[in-house]
Design a protein around this motif. Structure first.
Motif, short mmCIF file in Angstrom:
data_model
loop_
_atom_site.label_atom_id
_atom_site.label_comp_id
_atom_site.label_asym_id
_atom_site.label_seq_id
_atom_site.Cartn_x
_atom_site.Cartn_y
_atom_site.Cartn_z
N VAL A 55 40.56 44.64 -47.09
CA VAL A 55 40.22 44.42 -45.68
C VAL A 55 41.30 43.58 -45.01
O VAL A 55 41.70 43.85 -43.86
CB VAL A 55 38.84 43.75 -45.56
CG1 VAL A 55 38.60 43.25 -44.14
CG2 VAL A 55 37.75 44.73 -45.95
N ALA A 56 41.79 42.55 -45.70
CA ALA A 56 42.84 41.71 -45.13
C ALA A 56 44.12 42.51 -44.88
O ALA A 56 44.76 42.38 -43.83
CB ALA A 56 43.12 40.52 -46.05
N VAL A 57 44.48 43.35 -45.87
CA VAL A 57 45.70 44.16 -45.71
C VAL A 57 45.54 45.14 -44.56
O VAL A 57 46.42 45.28 -43.70
CB VAL A 57 46.02 44.89 -47.03
CG1 VAL A 57 47.13 45.91 -46.83
CG2 VAL A 57 46.42 43.90 -48.11
N LEU A 58 44.40 45.84 -44.53
CA LEU A 58 44.18 46.83 -43.46
C LEU A 58 44.10 46.16 -42.10
O LEU A 58 44.62 46.70 -41.09
CB LEU A 58 42.91 47.62 -43.75
CG LEU A 58 42.95 48.52 -44.99
CD1 LEU A 58 41.60 49.20 -45.19
CD2 LEU A 58 44.04 49.57 -44.85
N THR A 59 43.45 44.99 -42.01
CA THR A 59 43.36 44.28 -40.73
C THR A 59 44.73 43.85 -40.26
O THR A 59 45.07 44.00 -39.06
CB THR A 59 42.44 43.06 -40.88
OG1 THR A 59 41.14 43.49 -41.28
CG2 THR A 59 42.35 42.29 -39.57
N ALA A 60 45.55 43.33 -41.17
CA ALA A 60 46.89 42.89 -40.78
C ALA A 60 47.73 44.07 -40.32
O ALA A 60 48.42 44.00 -39.28
CB ALA A 60 47.55 42.19 -41.97
N VAL A 61 47.69 45.17 -41.08
CA VAL A 61 48.48 46.35 -40.70
C VAL A 61 48.02 46.90 -39.35
O VAL A 61 48.85 47.24 -38.48
CB VAL A 61 48.37 47.42 -41.81
CG1 VAL A 61 49.00 48.74 -41.33
CG2 VAL A 61 49.05 46.94 -43.07
N PHE A 62 46.68 46.96 -39.17
CA PHE A 62 46.16 47.51 -37.91
C PHE A 62 46.57 46.65 -36.72
O PHE A 62 47.01 47.17 -35.68
CB PHE A 62 44.64 47.59 -38.01
CG PHE A 62 43.99 47.99 -36.71
CD1 PHE A 62 44.02 49.29 -36.25
CD2 PHE A 62 43.33 47.03 -35.92
CE1 PHE A 62 43.42 49.64 -35.04
CE2 PHE A 62 42.74 47.38 -34.72
CZ PHE A 62 42.78 48.68 -34.28
N ASN A 63 46.44 45.32 -36.85
CA ASN A 63 46.77 44.46 -35.72
C ASN A 63 48.27 44.40 -35.46
O ASN A 63 48.70 44.28 -34.29
CB ASN A 63 46.22 43.05 -35.97
CG ASN A 63 44.73 42.96 -35.71
OD1 ASN A 63 44.29 42.74 -34.59
ND2 ASN A 63 43.93 43.16 -36.77
N ILE A 64 49.07 44.47 -36.51
CA ILE A 64 50.53 44.52 -36.30
C ILE A 64 50.90 45.80 -35.57
O ILE A 64 51.72 45.79 -34.62
CB ILE A 64 51.26 44.41 -37.65
CG1 ILE A 64 51.09 43.00 -38.22
CG2 ILE A 64 52.74 44.74 -37.50
CD1 ILE A 64 51.65 42.84 -39.62
N GLU A 65 50.33 46.92 -35.99
CA GLU A 65 50.61 48.19 -35.35
C GLU A 65 50.10 48.19 -33.89
O GLU A 65 50.79 48.69 -32.98
CB GLU A 65 49.96 49.33 -36.13
CG GLU A 65 50.20 50.72 -35.56
CD GLU A 65 51.65 51.14 -35.63
OE1 GLU A 65 52.02 52.07 -34.87
OE2 GLU A 65 52.41 50.55 -36.42
N LEU A 66 48.91 47.61 -33.67
CA LEU A 66 48.40 47.53 -32.30
C LEU A 66 49.30 46.67 -31.42
O LEU A 66 49.59 47.02 -30.26
CB LEU A 66 46.98 46.95 -32.33
CG LEU A 66 46.33 46.74 -30.96
CD1 LEU A 66 46.16 48.08 -30.23
CD2 LEU A 66 44.99 46.04 -31.09
N GLY A 67 49.76 45.52 -31.95
CA GLY A 67 50.66 44.68 -31.16
C GLY A 67 51.95 45.40 -30.80
O GLY A 67 52.45 45.28 -29.67
N ALA A 68 52.48 46.18 -31.76
CA ALA A 68 53.70 46.94 -31.46
C ALA A 68 53.44 48.00 -30.39
O ALA A 68 54.28 48.20 -29.49
CB ALA A 68 54.22 47.58 -32.74
N ARG A 69 52.28 48.65 -30.50
CA ARG A 69 51.95 49.66 -29.47
C ARG A 69 51.80 49.03 -28.08
O ARG A 69 52.25 49.60 -27.07
CB ARG A 69 50.64 50.37 -29.87
CG ARG A 69 50.71 51.22 -31.11
CD ARG A 69 51.62 52.43 -30.94
NE ARG A 69 51.60 53.28 -32.10
CZ ARG A 69 50.96 54.44 -32.16
NH1 ARG A 69 50.28 54.85 -31.10
NH2 ARG A 69 51.03 55.19 -33.24
N LEU A 70 51.15 47.87 -28.01
CA LEU A 70 50.98 47.21 -26.72
C LEU A 70 52.33 46.76 -26.14
O LEU A 70 52.56 46.88 -24.92
CB LEU A 70 50.03 46.02 -26.87
CG LEU A 70 48.56 46.37 -27.18
CD1 LEU A 70 47.76 45.10 -27.42
CD2 LEU A 70 47.95 47.18 -26.04
#
Length: 447
Positions: A26-41
Motif C-alpha cells: 500500500v505504501a509503495v502504490l500510494t507513493a507511486v500514485f501520488n508521484i504520478e498524480l503530482g507530475a500530471r498536475l
C-alpha cells in the motif's frame, strides 16, 4: 523483565505478517500514485500557462522598428487575466497581481522562453514567450497560473490515499485474523480432543475424511503417534504385569521361609535349608528382572554384538548340570555358528528354552547349532510330552502354559520373552513339528 512484542498465537503472527506485507505494498502504490498524480498536475499547469501565453502572442505583431501592435480579439477577458505584455523590458500591460508576482514577471521580460515558480502564499507558475521581429526579440508575453488548486488537489488525494490505506490495512488485519482463526479452528479442536484423550487413555482416533488435505495429513500423523504411544503404553503395562506375576512366586517363597524361621527356633540344618531356599528364590528374582529388563531395553533397537552359539549353549548346559544335577544333561551339536547378537542376549534367549526343556524332558535335551546363508539356526529339542496341538502357537502368549497342572513353577512368561528378545534382534522363535517332545527353532542374524 523483557517483554516480547511479537504475538504469542499463530493467528496473531499470520495476521501481523499479512498486515506488514500489505502495508509495504500500500505504501509503495500510494507513493507511486501520488508521484504520478503530482507530475500530471504539473504538466497540466504547464500546458495551461503555455496555451494562454501562445493565445495572447497570436494577437501581437512586432513592427520592424520594434513596436508591438496588439490586435484585440473579440473577447479578450480570459486573455487579460494574469497576462503581462512587454515591449523590450517595458511593460505595456499589467494585470492586478501581488508585488512578488509583478517582480518575478519583470525578471522574465527579455529573457527568451523560460518559466519559473513562486513560493507560497502566492504560489504561481509563470511562463515567458518571446515576440520576435525577424531574428530578434521585440517583446515578451508572460502568462501565469495559480498553483493553489493543483496543490490542494494533490494534498487532498494524498490525504485520501493515506486514509484509504489505513482503512484497507485495518480491514486486512481483521479479515486475516478471522480467516486464519477459522482455518485453525479444526487444529484447536484436534488439540483439545487429544488433551481429553490423553487424560482418559482412550483408543479414539482422528478422522481424516472430512478434513482438508493438510489437516488430513496432520490427523494421520497424530493417529500414528497415538498408535505408537498406545503400543508403548501397552508394552509397559504388560512388562509391569509380567514382572509382578513372575516375581510373585519367589517372593512368596522368601516370605514363607522367613516366616517359618521366625516362628520358632530352628536347628542349624533347618536354618541352612531355609537360607538356601531364600537365596535360590532371590537368584530367581534377579534372573527374572534381568530377562524382562533386557527385553525392554532391546525391543526397539537392533542389538549389536557377536557370539558363538555353541559356546553359550555349553556354558548354560554346565550351569544347568550344577544347579539341577537330577535333570537330564544337555547335548550341544554343531560348532562354528556365530550369531549377530551379544552373548548376554543369546543367553537370555536360550535360558527360557532350556528351562522349559528341563522341566519336561524325560532323559534327553539337545541343542543343535547350524549356519545358513545370512542367519543362524539354534534348535532346542527334548523328549518330553511336547506341546499339545490344542495349544500350538498359543504357547508363546504371556501367561499361557501348555501343561498348567504339571506341578512345575513358572508363570508362562519364559517363551514369550524369549520370542520378543529374538525378534528385537531381527530373528524369531517358532514351534516346529516334532514326533517326540517339543522342538523350538531360534533363527538369528548371522554374525
Amino acid at each position: 523483565m523483557r517483554i516480547s512484542r511479537t504475538p504469542a498465537t499463530l493467528r496473531g503472527r499470520l495476521a501481523l505478517l499479512a498486515l506488514a506485507t500489505t502495508a509495504v505494498w500500500v505504501a509503495v502504490l500510494t507513493a507511486v500514485f501520488n508521484i504520478e498524480l503530482g507530475a500530471r498536475l504539473r504538466h497540466q499547469a504547464d500546458d495551461l500557462v503555455r496555451t494562454r501565453a501562445t493565445a495572447v502572442a497570436a494577437t501581437m505583431d512586432a513592427q520592424p522598428d520594434g513596436q508591438i501592435v496588439e490586435h484585440e480579439p473579440a473577447d479578450d477577458t480570459a486573455l487579460d487575466v494574469g497576462i503581462w505584455i512587454y515591449q523590450g523590458t517595458t511593460a505595456i500591460q499589467r494585470p492586478n497581481a501581488p508585488n512578488v508576482l509583478q517582480d518575478r514577471a519583470d525578471q522574465l521580460a527579455g529573457t527568451g522562453e523560460s518559466s519559473t515558480d513562486t513560493s507560497e502564499p502566492h504560489a504561481f507558475r509563470l511562463y515567458a514567450l518571446p515576440i520576435m521581429a525577424g531574428d530578434r526579440q521585440a517583446g515578451t508575453v508572460v502568462a501565469s497560473v495559480g498553483l493553489d488548486a493543483y496543490r490542494y488537489t494533490a494534498r487532498s488525494v494524498l490525504a485520501g490515499s493515506i486514509g484509504l490505506g489505513a482503512l484497507l490495512l485495518t480491514g486486512v488485519y481483521l479479515v486475516t485474523r478471522a480467516v486464519v482463526g477459522r482455518a485453525l479452528r479444526p487444529v484447536d479442536e484436534m488439540s483439545n480432543r487429544a488433551a481429553r484423550w490423553s487424560e482418559h487413555g482412550t483408543a479414539q482416533r482422528f478422522g481424516t475424511d472430512s478434513h482438508l488435505a493438510e489437516l488430513a495429513g496432520l490427523a494421520g500423523n497424530l493417529n500414528q503417534l497415538l498408535d505408537r504411544q498406545a503400543a508403548i503404553l501397552r508394552h509397559e503395562q504388560q512388562l509391569t504385569a509380567e514382572l509382578s506375576h513372575e516375581l510373585r512366586t519367589p517372593l512368596a517363597r522368601i516370605t514363607a521361609e522367613t516366616d517359618w524361621l521366625a516362628a520358632r527356633p530352628r536347628d542349624p540344618d533347618d536354618q541352612r535349608t531355609s537360607h538356601e531356599a531364600i537365596a535360590t528364590a532371590a537368584a530367581r528374582m534377579q534372573q527374572i528382572c534381568e530377562t524382562l529388563l533386557s527385553e525392554a531395553r532391546t525391543r526397539n533397537h537392533q542389538v549389536a554384538g557377536r557370539s558363538a552359539v555353541a559356546d553359550v549353549a555349553r556354558a548354560l548346559s554346565e550351569r544347568s548340570s550344577q544347579e539341577h544335577p537330577e535333570a537330564p544333561s544337555v547335548t550341544v551339536i554343531g560348532d562354528g555358528a556365530t550369531a549377530g547378537v551379544s552373548a548376554a542376549l543369546m543367553e537370555r534367549i536360550l535360558v527360557p528354552l532350556l528351562d522349559n526343556a528341563r522341566r519336561y524332558a524325560a532323559g534327553r535335551i539337545t541343542v543343535e547349532c547350524e549356519r545358513e546363508p545370512g542367519r543362524v539356526l539354534v534348535t532346542v529339542v527334548d523328549d518330553g510330552c511336547g506341546v499339545p496341538e490344542s495349544v500350538g502357537e498359543a504357547v508363546f502368549e504371556a501367561g499361557r502354559r501348555a501343561h498348567p497342572g504339571d506341578g512345575h513353577d513358572g508363570a508362562g512368561l519364559g517363551l514369550p520373552l524369549a520370542r520378543r528378545l529374538a525378534r528385537s534382534a531381527g530373528g524369531d522363535i517358532i514351534l516346529a513339528p516334532s514326533l517326540e517332545g517339543a522342538r523350538f527353532v531360534v533363527s538369528l542374524p548371522a554374525g
